[in-house]
Design a protein around this motif. Sequence first.
Motif, mmCIF file in Angstrom:
data_model
loop_
_atom_site.group_PDB
_atom_site.id
_atom_site.type_symbol
_atom_site.label_atom_id
_atom_site.label_comp_id
_atom_site.label_asym_id
_atom_site.label_seq_id
_atom_site.Cartn_x
_atom_site.Cartn_y
_atom_site.Cartn_z
ATOM 1 N N ARG A 288 0.652 -0.940 3.217
ATOM 2 C CA ARG A 288 0.299 -1.982 4.179
ATOM 3 C C ARG A 288 -1.048 -2.619 3.843
ATOM 4 N NH1 ARG A 288 0.266 1.013 8.390
ATOM 5 N NH2 ARG A 288 2.529 1.021 8.585
ATOM 6 N N LEU A 289 -1.996 -1.796 3.400
ATOM 7 C CA LEU A 289 -3.352 -2.304 3.151
ATOM 8 C C LEU A 289 -3.480 -3.022 1.821
ATOM 9 C CD1 LEU A 289 -5.532 0.699 4.424
ATOM 10 C CD2 LEU A 289 -5.179 -1.521 5.536
ATOM 11 N N PHE A 290 -2.772 -2.520 0.792
ATOM 12 C CA PHE A 290 -3.022 -3.035 -0.554
ATOM 13 C C PHE A 290 -1.794 -3.649 -1.219
ATOM 14 C CE2 PHE A 290 -5.868 0.603 0.201
ATOM 15 C CZ PHE A 290 -7.094 -0.043 0.111
ATOM 16 N N GLY A 291 -0.606 -3.385 -0.693
ATOM 17 C CA GLY A 291 0.602 -3.880 -1.344
ATOM 18 C C GLY A 291 0.670 -3.399 -2.773
ATOM 19 N N ALA A 292 1.136 -4.249 -3.659
ATOM 20 C CA ALA A 292 1.217 -3.887 -5.079
ATOM 21 C C ALA A 292 -0.054 -4.253 -5.832
ATOM 22 C CB ALA A 292 2.418 -4.565 -5.727
ATOM 23 N N GLY A 293 -1.082 -4.690 -5.085
ATOM 24 C CA GLY A 293 -2.307 -5.145 -5.732
ATOM 25 C C GLY A 293 -3.098 -4.061 -6.418
ATOM 26 N N THR A 294 -2.797 -2.809 -6.108
ATOM 27 C CA THR A 294 -3.539 -1.722 -6.746
ATOM 28 C C THR A 294 -3.316 -1.679 -8.245
ATOM 29 O OG1 THR A 294 -1.693 -0.227 -6.255
ATOM 30 C CG2 THR A 294 -3.507 -0.280 -4.681
#
Length: 337
Positions: A288-294
């Motif tokens: 929820r906080l980062f999606g696939a952006g990590t």
Amino acid sequence: MQFINNLRGLAILLIVATHAVSTLPALGPAGEFIDYLVGGATLIFMAISGYVFQAALPGFRYLPYLKGKAIYVGVPYLLLSMPANLLYVFGLKTDHPWLDMAAFSHLNVVAKLGILIFTGAGLGPLWFIPMIGLFYLAAPAFQWLNKAKAILPAFLLSSLLAVFVGRPVLNDQPFQAFVFFLPAYLLGMYLCAHKDLYERLGTRTPTLLATYMALYSLAFWVLRLEGAKPDRTGTMLFYLPMIVFLFALFSRYLRPKNVWLDLFARLSFFIFFIHGYFAAALRPLFSRLFGAGTSSNPVLEVVLILGAFIFIVALSVLSFLVLKFLLRERSRLIIGG
């Protein structure tokens, strides 16, 4: 045997680290590399199990052995896995990575519980218990291999078989997992019976282990540059020599009791049972906080994995202390400690 306990403490921490990695919604190069480094930690745990079994063979009796495993592994497993299992039984959780939930929903309560218990499907890490249960049941076969002095040929043959069979991708097949982890268990037995194999490495051990780890790490990046990824079978084959080096390192330099490693060793089965709950709680939060952006931010990946690891370990230990206080003399039966 204290060095084995210290090594078990490291092994359970590495296993937690693998599930800390799995809390991220997507992995980039940094996360994949960390997963590659720690992803074979169960092999170390299995080698330790084989070592301990071999050491206990002089006084081995099958039925008391099974009874002890049923009481101190089976009962905590049933109790601590029940909350996760009931979420599926009563339809409070309807998604699963490999269970056919449409067919599952039409089963009766007993059948649902049976499937979840005998596969460990209720919570990610619990696949290990049905698999290790097969090793407990097969104890007379391992005893016979020792008497026949056939551990080494069995190890070599099982390694070939493990390469052919591979590890179940979703840890959904206990019998396949048994075959895959059999070489590590037999290696542990062999190292116990032939301690000179690792003790003779002596003061060269740190250099040998560091060199081997450097080559192991290099293999990851070479494969990545060529557009390939290391599979679990290749990781297993790389881990087997690493296990020998780790036994040598701990035997020589970590033979006395290490307070922290000994603590995690004594809590290892409880941590194994419980830590999946905390990892499962982090997954939707990170998603929820980062999606696939990590996956595009290596620094963020490392920070989140480290944070997840600390969070899972801390809450696992804290929950043990709370349950130990509440359960008192019944704690070993109920929570395995």
